[in-house]
Design a protein around this motif. Structure first.
Motif, PDB file in Angstrom:
ATOM      1  N   ALA A 225       0.830  -1.205   0.000  1.00 46.64           N
ATOM      2  CA  ALA A 225       0.000   0.000   0.000  1.00 46.64           C
ATOM      3  C   ALA A 225       0.865   1.257   0.000  1.00 46.64           C
ATOM      4  O   ALA A 225       0.556   2.240  -0.688  1.00 46.64           O
ATOM      5  N   ARG A 226       1.937   1.225   0.739  1.00 51.69           N
ATOM      6  CA  ARG A 226       2.848   2.370   0.756  1.00 51.69           C
ATOM      7  C   ARG A 226       3.430   2.613  -0.634  1.00 51.69           C
ATOM      8  O   ARG A 226       3.529   3.758  -1.086  1.00 51.69           O
ATOM      9  N   LEU A 227       3.794   1.534  -1.326  1.00 50.86           N
ATOM     10  CA  LEU A 227       4.345   1.676  -2.674  1.00 50.86           C
ATOM     11  C   LEU A 227       3.321   2.312  -3.612  1.00 50.86           C
ATOM     12  O   LEU A 227       3.651   3.204  -4.402  1.00 50.86           O
ATOM     13  N   LEU A 228       2.069   1.861  -3.527  1.00 48.19           N
ATOM     14  CA  LEU A 228       1.020   2.443  -4.365  1.00 48.19           C
ATOM     15  C   LEU A 228       0.858   3.936  -4.085  1.00 48.19           C
ATOM     16  O   LEU A 228       0.696   4.742  -5.010  1.00 48.19           O
ATOM     17  N   LEU A 229       0.903   4.294  -2.827  1.00 50.42           N
ATOM     18  CA  LEU A 229       0.723   5.695  -2.451  1.00 50.42           C
ATOM     19  C   LEU A 229       1.911   6.542  -2.898  1.00 50.42           C
ATOM     20  O   LEU A 229       1.741   7.650  -3.427  1.00 50.42           O
ATOM     21  N   ALA A 242      -6.562   0.405  -6.020  1.00 51.04           N
ATOM     22  CA  ALA A 242      -6.324  -0.891  -5.369  1.00 51.04           C
ATOM     23  C   ALA A 242      -5.853  -0.714  -3.931  1.00 51.04           C
ATOM     24  O   ALA A 242      -5.953  -1.639  -3.118  1.00 51.04           O
ATOM     25  N   ILE A 243      -5.368   0.473  -3.610  1.00 49.20           N
ATOM     26  CA  ILE A 243      -4.884   0.718  -2.252  1.00 49.20           C
ATOM     27  C   ILE A 243      -6.003   0.578  -1.222  1.00 49.20           C
ATOM     28  O   ILE A 243      -5.768   0.176  -0.077  1.00 49.20           O
ATOM     29  N   HIS A 244      -7.226   0.875  -1.624  1.00 51.69           N
ATOM     30  CA  HIS A 244      -8.331   0.865  -0.664  1.00 51.69           C
ATOM     31  C   HIS A 244      -8.613  -0.545  -0.138  1.00 51.69           C
ATOM     32  O   HIS A 244      -8.936  -0.721   1.043  1.00 51.69           O
ATOM     33  N   ALA A 245      -8.482  -1.549  -0.997  1.00 54.40           N
ATOM     34  CA  ALA A 245      -8.700  -2.927  -0.547  1.00 54.40           C
ATOM     35  C   ALA A 245      -7.624  -3.344   0.452  1.00 54.40           C
ATOM     36  O   ALA A 245      -7.907  -4.061   1.426  1.00 54.40           O
ATOM     37  N   LEU A 246      -6.394  -2.886   0.234  1.00 60.05           N
ATOM     38  CA  LEU A 246      -5.309  -3.213   1.157  1.00 60.05           C
ATOM     39  C   LEU A 246      -5.532  -2.548   2.511  1.00 60.05           C
ATOM     40  O   LEU A 246      -5.361  -3.173   3.566  1.00 60.05           O
ATOM     41  N   VAL A 247      -5.926  -1.281   2.475  1.00 64.13           N
ATOM     42  CA  VAL A 247      -6.182  -0.562   3.728  1.00 64.13           C
ATOM     43  C   VAL A 247      -7.375  -1.174   4.460  1.00 64.13           C
ATOM     44  O   VAL A 247      -7.361  -1.314   5.691  1.00 64.13           O
ATOM     45  N   GLU A 248      -8.383  -1.570   3.705  1.00 62.18           N
ATOM     46  CA  GLU A 248      -9.557  -2.200   4.324  1.00 62.18           C
ATOM     47  C   GLU A 248      -9.175  -3.502   5.028  1.00 62.18           C
ATOM     48  O   GLU A 248      -9.633  -3.781   6.143  1.00 62.18           O
ATOM     49  N   THR A 249      -8.319  -4.286   4.382  1.00 61.90           N
ATOM     50  CA  THR A 249      -7.876  -5.534   5.012  1.00 61.90           C
ATOM     51  C   THR A 249      -7.079  -5.250   6.272  1.00 61.90           C
ATOM     52  O   THR A 249      -7.245  -5.923   7.296  1.00 61.90           O
ATOM     53  N   LEU A 250      -6.211  -4.256   6.212  1.00 64.89           N
ATOM     54  CA  LEU A 250      -5.443  -3.884   7.402  1.00 64.89           C
ATOM     55  C   LEU A 250      -6.375  -3.443   8.529  1.00 64.89           C
ATOM     56  O   LEU A 250      -6.165  -3.790   9.695  1.00 64.89           O
ATOM     57  N   ARG A 251      -7.409  -2.702   8.176  1.00 63.47           N
ATOM     58  CA  ARG A 251      -8.358  -2.251   9.193  1.00 63.47           C
ATOM     59  C   ARG A 251      -9.082  -3.446   9.810  1.00 63.47           C
ATOM     60  O   ARG A 251      -9.290  -3.508  11.029  1.00 63.47           O
ATOM     61  N   SER A 255      -8.725  -5.700  14.195  1.00 57.09           N
ATOM     62  CA  SER A 255      -9.561  -6.300  15.243  1.00 57.09           C
ATOM     63  C   SER A 255      -8.774  -7.321  16.054  1.00 57.09           C
ATOM     64  O   SER A 255      -9.104  -7.601  17.209  1.00 57.09           O
ATOM     65  N   TYR A 256      -7.735  -7.891  15.414  1.00 57.19           N
ATOM     66  CA  TYR A 256      -6.917  -8.899  16.084  1.00 57.19           C
ATOM     67  C   TYR A 256      -5.545  -8.350  16.478  1.00 57.19           C
ATOM     68  O   TYR A 256      -4.992  -8.729  17.505  1.00 57.19           O
ATOM     69  N   TRP A 257      -5.002  -7.480  15.614  1.00 57.92           N
ATOM     70  CA  TRP A 257      -3.622  -7.030  15.786  1.00 57.92           C
ATOM     71  C   TRP A 257      -3.561  -5.506  15.713  1.00 57.92           C
ATOM     72  O   TRP A 257      -3.886  -4.916  14.687  1.00 57.92           O
ATOM     73  N   GLU A 258      -3.108  -4.893  16.784  1.00 59.45           N
ATOM     74  CA  GLU A 258      -3.067  -3.429  16.845  1.00 59.45           C
ATOM     75  C   GLU A 258      -2.151  -2.842  15.775  1.00 59.45           C
ATOM     76  O   GLU A 258      -2.424  -1.772  15.225  1.00 59.45           O
ATOM     77  N   VAL A 259      -1.062  -3.545  15.463  1.00 64.60           N
ATOM     78  CA  VAL A 259      -0.120  -3.009  14.487  1.00 64.60           C
ATOM     79  C   VAL A 259      -0.783  -2.842  13.122  1.00 64.60           C
ATOM     80  O   VAL A 259      -0.492  -1.887  12.391  1.00 64.60           O
ATOM     81  N   ALA A 260      -1.691  -3.743  12.770  1.00 63.10           N
ATOM     82  CA  ALA A 260      -2.390  -3.628  11.485  1.00 63.10           C
ATOM     83  C   ALA A 260      -3.258  -2.375  11.465  1.00 63.10           C
ATOM     84  O   ALA A 260      -3.346  -1.677  10.441  1.00 63.10           O
ATOM     85  N   ALA A 264      -3.092   0.905   8.937  1.00 62.02           N
ATOM     86  CA  ALA A 264      -4.274   1.427   8.245  1.00 62.02           C
ATOM     87  C   ALA A 264      -4.490   2.898   8.563  1.00 62.02           C
ATOM     88  O   ALA A 264      -4.814   3.705   7.674  1.00 62.02           O
ATOM     89  N   THR A 265      -4.320   3.263   9.817  1.00 55.52           N
ATOM     90  CA  THR A 265      -4.504   4.655  10.229  1.00 55.52           C
ATOM     91  C   THR A 265      -3.487   5.568   9.561  1.00 55.52           C
ATOM     92  O   THR A 265      -3.818   6.658   9.071  1.00 55.52           O
ATOM     93  N   LEU A 266      -2.247   5.123   9.520  1.00 51.44           N
ATOM     94  CA  LEU A 266      -1.184   5.914   8.906  1.00 51.44           C
ATOM     95  C   LEU A 266      -1.441   6.116   7.415  1.00 51.44           C
ATOM     96  O   LEU A 266      -1.360   7.236   6.892  1.00 51.44           O
ATOM     97  N   LEU A 267      -1.784   5.044   6.733  1.00 54.35           N
ATOM     98  CA  LEU A 267      -2.052   5.136   5.296  1.00 54.35           C
ATOM     99  C   LEU A 267      -3.282   5.990   5.008  1.00 54.35           C
ATOM    100  O   LEU A 267      -3.285   6.804   4.076  1.00 54.35           O
ATOM    101  N   SER A 268      -4.323   5.815   5.809  1.00 56.44           N
ATOM    102  CA  SER A 268      -5.557   6.573   5.597  1.00 56.44           C
ATOM    103  C   SER A 268      -5.316   8.066   5.767  1.00 56.44           C
ATOM    104  O   SER A 268      -5.843   8.886   5.003  1.00 56.44           O
TER     105      SER A 268
END
Length: 328
Positions: A225-229, A242-251, A255-260, A264-268
């Motif tokens: 996602a960073r590369l796309l941005l 396509a970046i939106h699907a990656l960010v959505e998955t990270l979001r 729910s399980y992993w804070e780092v994800a 997502a927050t950083l990219l958004s």
């Protein structure tokens, strides 16, 4: 017994995996040095489950000479190849940490030589994979995709992540000189790798595998996602949707992993600020410029961008060494 020995070997390699991701995301030093590893790769899962003693080849870092001749590729599975690609990613991580004076011909030539050597090793690893492990078309073959497990997915997505990590330094250098200019070929390699990561992401979501994958998978999505941005904001001036699907998955992974969720927050945030600057015909925000510095690890970027005022203002300086203007 063999099953106990193999279990201990796998425990060591899982520690190795965790150490690699913890270090690559934060730019700290590796706790487990490749030069000190004298251990064989794990065998196929089914051989371990059957308690069937087999021989596998030794882990072979590039900077060590080995006289071991046993190879036995028929006994290796996705986990073994996953470890090998992490070994190459380790070398690339160390390579990217070395400062390079892009105004000095000798420095640039040395950098290019090591860059080509790493690219050759990366391509050789992919070429040597047996077809059942190396062919990503399995994701598109009816029936075959059912045999794609999470470690197979991690092996492939880590390969594509490694491609991006290596070639983004040549494709999107933060500083340029007459003897060091951006590489179009490297940019194409990066974009192809991102497309493959997007394909894997779609497969994971379609087959409900997301809850079985952890922070290493999230890290690969972050890299893509960073590369796309970066490419969209600095080259195309249009970010690939396509970046939106990656960010959505990270979001969702958040729910399980804070780092994800942090990824997502950083990219958004950066994506929103870039879109706002485009709508109002302003210069790209400084958050985009920070993100585009491919020398920075995820920890650095999170630190810098999260402490930056959203509108104007200066960036809070970070303690530690910052590359000089003439360094890559």
């Amino acid at each position: 017994t063999f099953i106990e020995d193999e279990g201990r070997r796998r425990l060591f390699w899982m520690i190795y995996v965790l150490d690699r991701y913890a270090t690559i995301a934060t730019a700290f030093e590796f706790a487990v040095d490749d030069k000190e590893i004298d251990r064989k790769l794990p065998c196929k899962d089914e051989l371990w489950a059957r308690n069937q003693p087999v021989e596998t080849r030794w882990f072979r870092p590039a900077n060590r000479h080995f006289e071991y001749h046993a190879d036995n590729p028929e006994n290796l599975g996705s986990f073994a190849y996953y470890i090998e690609i992490l070994g190459i990613l380790t070398q690339i991580h160390r390579f990217l940490k070395k400062p390079v004076d892009i105004g000095a011909l000798g420095d640039v030539e040395q950098w290019q030589q090591e860059y080509r050597q790493l690219d050759s090793r990366l391509s050789g690893w992919k070429y040597d994979l047996p077809s059942q492990y190396g062919n990503m078309l399995r994701l598109h073959i009816p029936g075959a995709a059912e045999h794609v497990n999470c470690i197979w997915i991690m092996m492939h997505i880590t390969y594509h992540t490694t491609v991006i990590r290596l070639h983004s330094s040549a494709a999107y250098p933060s500083t340029k000189s007459p003897i060091f200019t951006p590489s179009f070929n490297a940019s194409q390699r990066c974009r192809t790798a991102v497309e493959d990561i997007c394909t894997i992401n779609t497969h994971v979501r379609t087959h409900n595998l997301l809850s079985n994958l952890g922070p290493p998978f999230a890290f690969s999505l972050w890299v893509a996602a960073r590369l796309l941005l970066v490419h969209g904001s600095t080259i195309d001036h249009l970010v690939n949707p396509a970046i939106h699907a990656l960010v959505e998955t990270l979001r969702d992974m958040g729910s399980y992993w804070e780092v994800a969720d942090r990824y997502a927050t950083l990219l958004s945030r950066v994506l929103a600020e870039y879109d706002d600057s485009e709508r109002h015909s302003r210069e790209p925000p400084s958050s985009v410029k920070i993100l585009a510095d491919m020398r920075r690890c995820a920890y650095d970027l999170d630190f810098l961008i999260s402490r930056q005022p959203r509108v104007g203002g200066a960036i809070t300086p970070r303690a530690g060494r910052t590359p000089a203007p003439n360094e890559l």
